[in-house]
Design a protein around this motif. Structure first.
Motif, mmCIF file in Angstrom:
data_model
loop_
_atom_site.group_PDB
_atom_site.id
_atom_site.type_symbol
_atom_site.label_atom_id
_atom_site.label_comp_id
_atom_site.label_asym_id
_atom_site.label_seq_id
_atom_site.Cartn_x
_atom_site.Cartn_y
_atom_site.Cartn_z
ATOM 1 N N GLN A 1 99.566 -105.804 -47.445
ATOM 2 C CA GLN A 1 98.283 -105.830 -46.717
ATOM 3 C C GLN A 1 97.279 -105.401 -45.851
ATOM 4 O OE1 GLN A 1 100.027 -110.228 -44.639
ATOM 5 N NE2 GLN A 1 98.491 -110.058 -43.187
ATOM 6 N N GLY A 2 96.358 -105.730 -45.707
ATOM 7 C CA GLY A 2 95.692 -104.628 -44.816
ATOM 8 C C GLY A 2 95.460 -105.541 -43.461
ATOM 9 N N SER A 3 94.626 -105.619 -42.700
ATOM 10 C CA SER A 3 94.880 -106.096 -41.857
ATOM 11 C C SER A 3 93.757 -107.711 -41.394
ATOM 12 C CB SER A 3 93.966 -105.221 -40.534
ATOM 13 O OG SER A 3 93.646 -106.157 -39.232
ATOM 14 N N ASN A 4 94.083 -108.298 -41.318
ATOM 15 C CA ASN A 4 93.516 -110.039 -40.838
ATOM 16 C C ASN A 4 92.286 -109.740 -40.136
ATOM 17 O OD1 ASN A 4 94.800 -111.685 -43.139
ATOM 18 N ND2 ASN A 4 96.459 -111.979 -41.670
ATOM 19 N N ASP A 5 92.001 -108.893 -39.026
ATOM 20 C CA ASP A 5 91.233 -108.549 -38.166
ATOM 21 C C ASP A 5 90.345 -107.473 -38.455
ATOM 22 O OD1 ASP A 5 92.557 -110.724 -36.413
ATOM 23 O OD2 ASP A 5 93.602 -109.343 -35.917
ATOM 24 N N GLN A 6 88.865 -107.876 -38.488
ATOM 25 C CA GLN A 6 87.861 -106.479 -38.939
ATOM 26 C C GLN A 6 88.206 -104.998 -37.471
ATOM 27 O OE1 GLN A 6 84.541 -108.529 -38.417
ATOM 28 N NE2 GLN A 6 84.103 -109.172 -36.540
ATOM 29 N N LEU A 7 87.357 -104.799 -37.068
ATOM 30 C CA LEU A 7 87.800 -103.605 -36.968
ATOM 31 C C LEU A 7 86.853 -103.929 -34.683
ATOM 32 C CD1 LEU A 7 87.239 -100.331 -38.353
ATOM 33 C CD2 LEU A 7 89.337 -100.711 -37.665
ATOM 34 N N LYS A 8 88.121 -103.392 -34.294
ATOM 35 C CA LYS A 8 86.949 -104.410 -32.682
ATOM 36 C C LYS A 8 86.140 -102.992 -32.209
ATOM 37 C CE LYS A 8 91.599 -106.491 -30.900
ATOM 38 N NZ LYS A 8 91.900 -106.605 -32.159
ATOM 39 N N ASP A 9 86.080 -101.825 -32.560
ATOM 40 C CA ASP A 9 84.902 -100.429 -32.537
ATOM 41 C C ASP A 9 85.815 -98.933 -33.295
ATOM 42 O OD1 ASP A 9 87.263 -98.502 -31.122
ATOM 43 O OD2 ASP A 9 87.033 -100.043 -29.627
ATOM 44 N N THR A 10 84.959 -98.738 -33.192
ATOM 45 C CA THR A 10 85.265 -97.046 -34.409
ATOM 46 C C THR A 10 86.288 -96.444 -33.435
ATOM 47 O OG1 THR A 10 83.569 -96.038 -32.597
ATOM 48 C CG2 THR A 10 82.646 -96.876 -34.535
ATOM 49 N N LYS A 11 86.794 -96.701 -32.788
ATOM 50 C CA LYS A 11 87.863 -96.122 -31.807
ATOM 51 C C LYS A 11 89.316 -96.369 -32.015
ATOM 52 C CE LYS A 11 84.702 -93.226 -29.115
ATOM 53 N NZ LYS A 11 84.899 -92.697 -27.587
ATOM 54 N N THR A 12 89.172 -97.555 -32.660
ATOM 55 C CA THR A 12 90.090 -98.203 -32.067
ATOM 56 C C THR A 12 90.469 -99.282 -33.633
ATOM 57 O OG1 THR A 12 90.064 -99.534 -30.006
ATOM 58 C CG2 THR A 12 91.789 -100.732 -30.732
ATOM 59 N N PRO A 13 91.960 -98.386 -34.686
ATOM 60 C CA PRO A 13 92.046 -99.037 -35.490
ATOM 61 C C PRO A 13 93.310 -99.548 -35.611
ATOM 62 C CG PRO A 13 94.246 -96.970 -34.734
ATOM 63 C CD PRO A 13 92.593 -96.834 -34.326
ATOM 64 N N ASN A 14 93.007 -100.744 -36.464
ATOM 65 C CA ASN A 14 93.829 -101.669 -36.654
ATOM 66 C C ASN A 14 95.440 -101.589 -37.760
ATOM 67 O OD1 ASN A 14 92.198 -103.342 -35.772
ATOM 68 N ND2 ASN A 14 90.983 -104.259 -37.624
ATOM 69 N N ILE A 15 96.459 -101.073 -37.617
ATOM 70 C CA ILE A 15 97.822 -100.317 -37.901
ATOM 71 C C ILE A 15 97.672 -101.759 -38.921
ATOM 72 C CG2 ILE A 15 100.195 -99.695 -38.079
ATOM 73 C CD1 ILE A 15 97.304 -98.015 -36.339
ATOM 74 N N SER A 16 98.174 -101.557 -40.202
ATOM 75 C CA SER A 16 98.546 -102.438 -41.099
ATOM 76 C C SER A 16 99.655 -101.924 -42.257
ATOM 77 C CB SER A 16 97.652 -103.670 -41.688
ATOM 78 O OG SER A 16 96.842 -102.488 -43.154
ATOM 79 N N GLU A 17 100.233 -102.204 -42.945
ATOM 80 C CA GLU A 17 100.864 -102.143 -44.121
ATOM 81 C C GLU A 17 99.783 -101.230 -45.007
ATOM 82 O OE1 GLU A 17 104.668 -101.578 -44.142
ATOM 83 O OE2 GLU A 17 103.555 -102.815 -42.319
ATOM 84 N N GLY A 18 98.852 -101.834 -45.922
ATOM 85 C CA GLY A 18 98.200 -100.965 -46.462
ATOM 86 C C GLY A 18 98.149 -100.058 -45.395
ATOM 87 N N ALA A 19 97.629 -99.495 -44.399
ATOM 88 C CA ALA A 19 96.823 -98.418 -43.423
ATOM 89 C C ALA A 19 97.980 -97.211 -43.649
ATOM 90 C CB ALA A 19 96.327 -98.378 -42.132
#
Length: 149
Positions: free
Chosen positions: A110-128
């Motif tokens: 599963q990737g993140s349920n949320d879109q990126l907030k900005d270009t510097k803050t990653p969304n850590i997910s199992e997919g990533a």
């Protein structure tokens, strides 16, 4: 809407799996070996083109599927207005694999349920995490491609 997609995909996957069992394809598989490692990333809960692309990737003898990632849809997407679109995408992938009699054959993340907030803050997910883990493998000879459609 889910029933229509599942029905269409069931027919397509069934015909594809039947075609794979013919002696011509079985013979071809002994000559065509995987040349690429592939991680497939898609929203899979939106329009059904991603699921058709997934079936095509699975049936390609030159690609070794190392993972399938269900990603999010844009907020209020007409196909899924929920706030768990990545979770729903994973469900669609698992339904597709089950129809193809390939349940548990591939790693589905599963990737993140949320879109990126900005270009510097990653969304850590199992997919990533899966992408990074596969990318840093030193013992692999085939190149890795992460495809997103």
């Amino acid at each position: 809407m889910k029933t229509i997609f599942t029905s269409i995909l069931s027919v397509f996957a069934g015909v594809s799996m039947f075609a794979q069992t013919t002696s011509v394809l079985a013979e071809m598989n002994q000559f065509v070996k995987p040349r690429y490692r592939v991680i497939v990333d898609n929203d899979f809960g939106g329009d059904p083109d991603g699921l058709f692309q997934l079936v095509h990737q699975i049936l390609s003898p030159s690609a070794e599927i190392k993972g399938i990632i269900g990603s999010h849809l844009k907020p209020n997407d007409p196909f899924d207005k929920s706030n768990i679109t990545a979770e729903n995408a994973v469900k669609r992938v698992n339904e597709t694999l089950e129809v193809m009699n390939l349940k548990n054959k591939f790693n589905v993340f599963q990737g993140s349920n949320d879109q990126l907030k900005d270009t510097k803050t990653p969304n850590i997910s199992e997919g990533a995490k899966a992408i990074v883990a596969e990318a840093i493998k030193a013992d692999e000879k085939n190149p890795l491609f992460v495809v997103q459609v």
